[in-house]
Design an enzyme around this catalytic site. Structure first.
Site, short mmCIF file in Angstrom:
data_model
loop_
_atom_site.label_atom_id
_atom_site.label_comp_id
_atom_site.label_asym_id
_atom_site.label_seq_id
_atom_site.Cartn_x
_atom_site.Cartn_y
_atom_site.Cartn_z
N SER A 121 -5.89 3.98 3.96
CA SER A 121 -7.04 3.00 4.25
C SER A 121 -8.18 3.34 4.70
O SER A 121 -8.13 4.37 5.40
CB SER A 121 -6.46 1.80 5.07
OG SER A 121 -7.23 0.87 5.49
N TYR A 143 -12.79 -0.82 0.80
CA TYR A 143 -13.15 -2.27 0.44
C TYR A 143 -14.69 -2.30 0.25
O TYR A 143 -15.43 -1.28 0.30
CB TYR A 143 -13.17 -2.69 2.03
CG TYR A 143 -11.69 -3.29 2.45
CD1 TYR A 143 -10.83 -4.18 1.82
CD2 TYR A 143 -11.25 -2.34 3.38
CE1 TYR A 143 -9.44 -4.48 2.26
CE2 TYR A 143 -9.87 -2.55 3.78
CZ TYR A 143 -9.12 -3.57 3.26
OH TYR A 143 -7.77 -3.84 3.71
N THR A 169 -9.41 -2.35 -2.91
CA THR A 169 -8.51 -3.45 -2.37
C THR A 169 -9.42 -4.81 -2.59
O THR A 169 -10.36 -4.80 -1.94
CB THR A 169 -8.11 -3.24 -0.82
OG1 THR A 169 -6.97 -2.14 -0.91
CG2 THR A 169 -7.42 -4.77 -0.42
N ARG A 178 -2.44 -18.15 12.12
CA ARG A 178 -1.20 -17.98 12.03
C ARG A 178 -0.17 -18.65 13.00
O ARG A 178 -0.53 -18.79 13.93
CB ARG A 178 -0.56 -16.41 12.34
CG ARG A 178 -1.51 -15.30 11.53
CD ARG A 178 -1.29 -13.83 11.71
NE ARG A 178 -1.64 -12.71 10.92
CZ ARG A 178 -2.86 -12.21 10.81
NH1 ARG A 178 -3.56 -12.64 11.82
NH2 ARG A 178 -3.02 -11.50 9.94
N LYS A 271 -6.28 -3.10 -6.58
CA LYS A 271 -5.30 -3.66 -5.89
C LYS A 271 -5.41 -5.15 -5.48
O LYS A 271 -6.70 -5.49 -5.28
CB LYS A 271 -4.96 -2.91 -4.32
CG LYS A 271 -4.05 -3.72 -3.83
CD LYS A 271 -3.69 -2.66 -2.51
CE LYS A 271 -2.37 -3.10 -1.72
NZ LYS A 271 -2.88 -4.28 -0.93
N SER A 293 -0.34 -7.49 -6.24
CA SER A 293 -0.16 -7.51 -4.66
C SER A 293 -0.82 -8.74 -4.29
O SER A 293 -1.83 -9.24 -4.96
CB SER A 293 -0.88 -6.40 -4.18
OG SER A 293 -0.96 -6.33 -2.88
N HIS A 295 -1.51 -8.53 -0.85
CA HIS A 295 -1.75 -8.12 0.62
C HIS A 295 -0.42 -8.41 1.41
O HIS A 295 -0.59 -8.62 2.55
CB HIS A 295 -3.12 -8.50 1.12
CG HIS A 295 -3.71 -7.41 1.94
ND1 HIS A 295 -4.56 -6.80 1.38
CD2 HIS A 295 -3.59 -7.30 3.25
CE1 HIS A 295 -4.98 -5.88 2.37
NE2 HIS A 295 -4.48 -6.20 3.35
N ASP A 326 3.38 -3.91 -5.47
CA ASP A 326 3.05 -4.13 -4.03
C ASP A 326 3.45 -5.33 -3.30
O ASP A 326 2.86 -6.14 -3.59
CB ASP A 326 1.56 -3.68 -3.60
CG ASP A 326 1.39 -3.24 -2.19
OD1 ASP A 326 2.30 -3.87 -1.29
OD2 ASP A 326 0.66 -2.40 -1.89
N GLY A 327 4.54 -5.41 -2.48
CA GLY A 327 4.91 -6.58 -1.98
C GLY A 327 6.59 -6.70 -1.82
O GLY A 327 7.10 -6.95 -2.95
N GLY A 349 4.75 -0.97 2.32
CA GLY A 349 3.87 -1.27 3.53
C GLY A 349 4.63 -1.44 4.61
O GLY A 349 4.73 -0.54 5.66
#
Length: 407
Positions: A121, A143, A169, A178, A271, A293, A295, A326-327, A349
């Site tokens: 990253s 990014y 990404t 959250r 991605k 993906s 994320h 991915d995931g 990940g």
């Protein structure tokens, strides 16, 4: 990878560094890491619908096994963006891996030891020069942050450091909502932060000891800066400083994606694709590969699981670009299911981060070994001699499984 005879010699009745599932790696990471650190490894956006669907969807797919005729030799080798890898599992880039003192370098060493590629990253806690030095098969993730000059400088630095490709990404909006609360992550690890985290650290002596040893050896406190966003040797912004700059940068356009593809001397992966129309736009932009993906469920909550979107995208553009998934990968059987639906490889990940938290570099190697062994079991069970032979005919697929977005 540990041999079966070596595994058989391990005594299950004593404390053992080897763990036999990704779920056990997660349990050990939870037991070892401070609560805030562990929470950062499991977080997902809002209700966590997408995070949970990423894993649950694999359980809806079944296998059609053969009980006689298993092949004595089985091949798992493949390549992604020109890089040969020993089996179709790669390291997905995740930011600030300060789970161990060596973080991304530990992960890169583990990937190299198991013959696979490392995604690093741009928000990593270790510079790309250190990571590429221990794993020559490193892909640098970018990014769209700052202006074109800043992006180009990072691309040129990555190339000079030996990066074999870049990953753009686009599937991250970093929702702060959250339902279970966001982890407390300090801006920097100074005395004030240590006092605030003291109750968590007091009950995790093994983790504290590892970091204390690193501080003594390096004669410096660890930081949470992002060294890959600046020139080599300069002090990068903190993670939150980098995040603030990213928030202040207008999102990239398709013309910007095409500009990166033109201006990096090497293969480029985009991605974050979950829609067929976006996959086609990615082909038009000139990328080499796409990652289906969301994320890891840290983007727009309610987005379908990556595996539900995979097959329609493969059908639409699989002949034009390499497609990886991915995931939600937690088992070798999950890898097999993704390959059967058309993925060239998968990226992991949380699985390797739990391995890192449980046992450092060795823990990451442990996770990779488990996925390889599980994939091998799936090849035996389906009577295949190579991962290239896996197809949808090997799966039991519910009628309403796929999500054909943007067709």
């Amino acid at each position: 990878m540990a041999s079966l005879s070596e595994l058989a010699e391990l005594n299950p009745w004593r404390k053992n560094p080897w763990f036999e599932s990704v779920a056990e790696a997660q349990r050990r990471a939870k037991k070892k890491l401070p609560k805030s650190v562990y929470m950062a490894l499991i977080a997902g956006s809002e209700r966590g619908l997408t995070r949970d669907d990423n894993t649950d969807a694999f359980g809806e797919l079944g296998f059609k096994p053969h009980v006689v005729g298993a092949k004595a030799e089985r091949s798992m080798e493949t390549s992604v963006m020109g890089q040969p890898i020993s089996f179709p599992v790669m390291i997905s880039p995740t930011g600030v891996q300060a789970v161990t003192p060596d973080g991304e370098v530990d992960v890169a060493r583990a990937a190299a030891a198991r013959g696979t590629a490392m995604g690093l990253s741009s928000f990593a806690s270790k510079p790309i020069e250190e990571v590429a030095a221990v794993n020559p098969q490193t892909f640098f993730q970018v990014y769209w942050l700052g202006g074109k000059e800043e992006v180009l400088a990072r691309l040129e630095r990555a190339k000079a450091a030996g990066a074999k490709g870049v990953i753009i990404t686009t599937d991250w909006s970093f929702s702060i909502g959250r339902d279970w609360g966001s982890p407390e992550i300090p801006e920097k690890l100074d005395a004030k932060a240590m006092v605030k985290l003291a109750p968590e650290l007091a009950v995790r002596p093994r983790w504290v000891t590892e970091w204390a040893k690193s501080v003594i050896e390096n004669k410096a406190m660890p930081d949470l800066t992002t060294p890959n966003l600046v020139a080599p040797g300069e002090v990068g912004p903190t993670f939150f400083g980098a995040y603030g700059e990213w928030q202040g940068t207008p999102p990239p356009t398709w013309e910007d994606i095409a500009w990166i593809a033109r201006n990096f001397d090497g293969p480029v992966m985009l991605k974050g694709i979950t829609r067929v129309d976006d996959a086609k736009r990615a082909v038009d932009a000139g990328v080499t590969a796409i990652s289906v993906s969301n994320h890891g469920g840290n983007n727009l909550d309610g987005t379908p699981a990556s595996i539900r979107c995979l097959a329609p995208i493969v059908d639409a553009v699989g002949g034009d670009v390499e497609v990886v998934l991915d995931g939600g990968i937690r088992r070798g059987g999950d890898v097999a299911k993704a390959l059967a639906l058309g993925a060239r490889a998968v990226m992991i990940g949380r699985a390797y981060l739990w391995g890192l938290g449980a046992n450092g570099q060795t823990g990451v190697e442990n996770v990779l070994d488990l996925l390889r062994m599980g994939l091998d079991s799936a090849l035996i069970g389906t009577g295949k001699s190579s991962i290239s032979e896996l197809s949808r005919d090997d799966l039991i697929i519910p009628e309403d499984f796929f999500r054909r977005l943007g067709e």
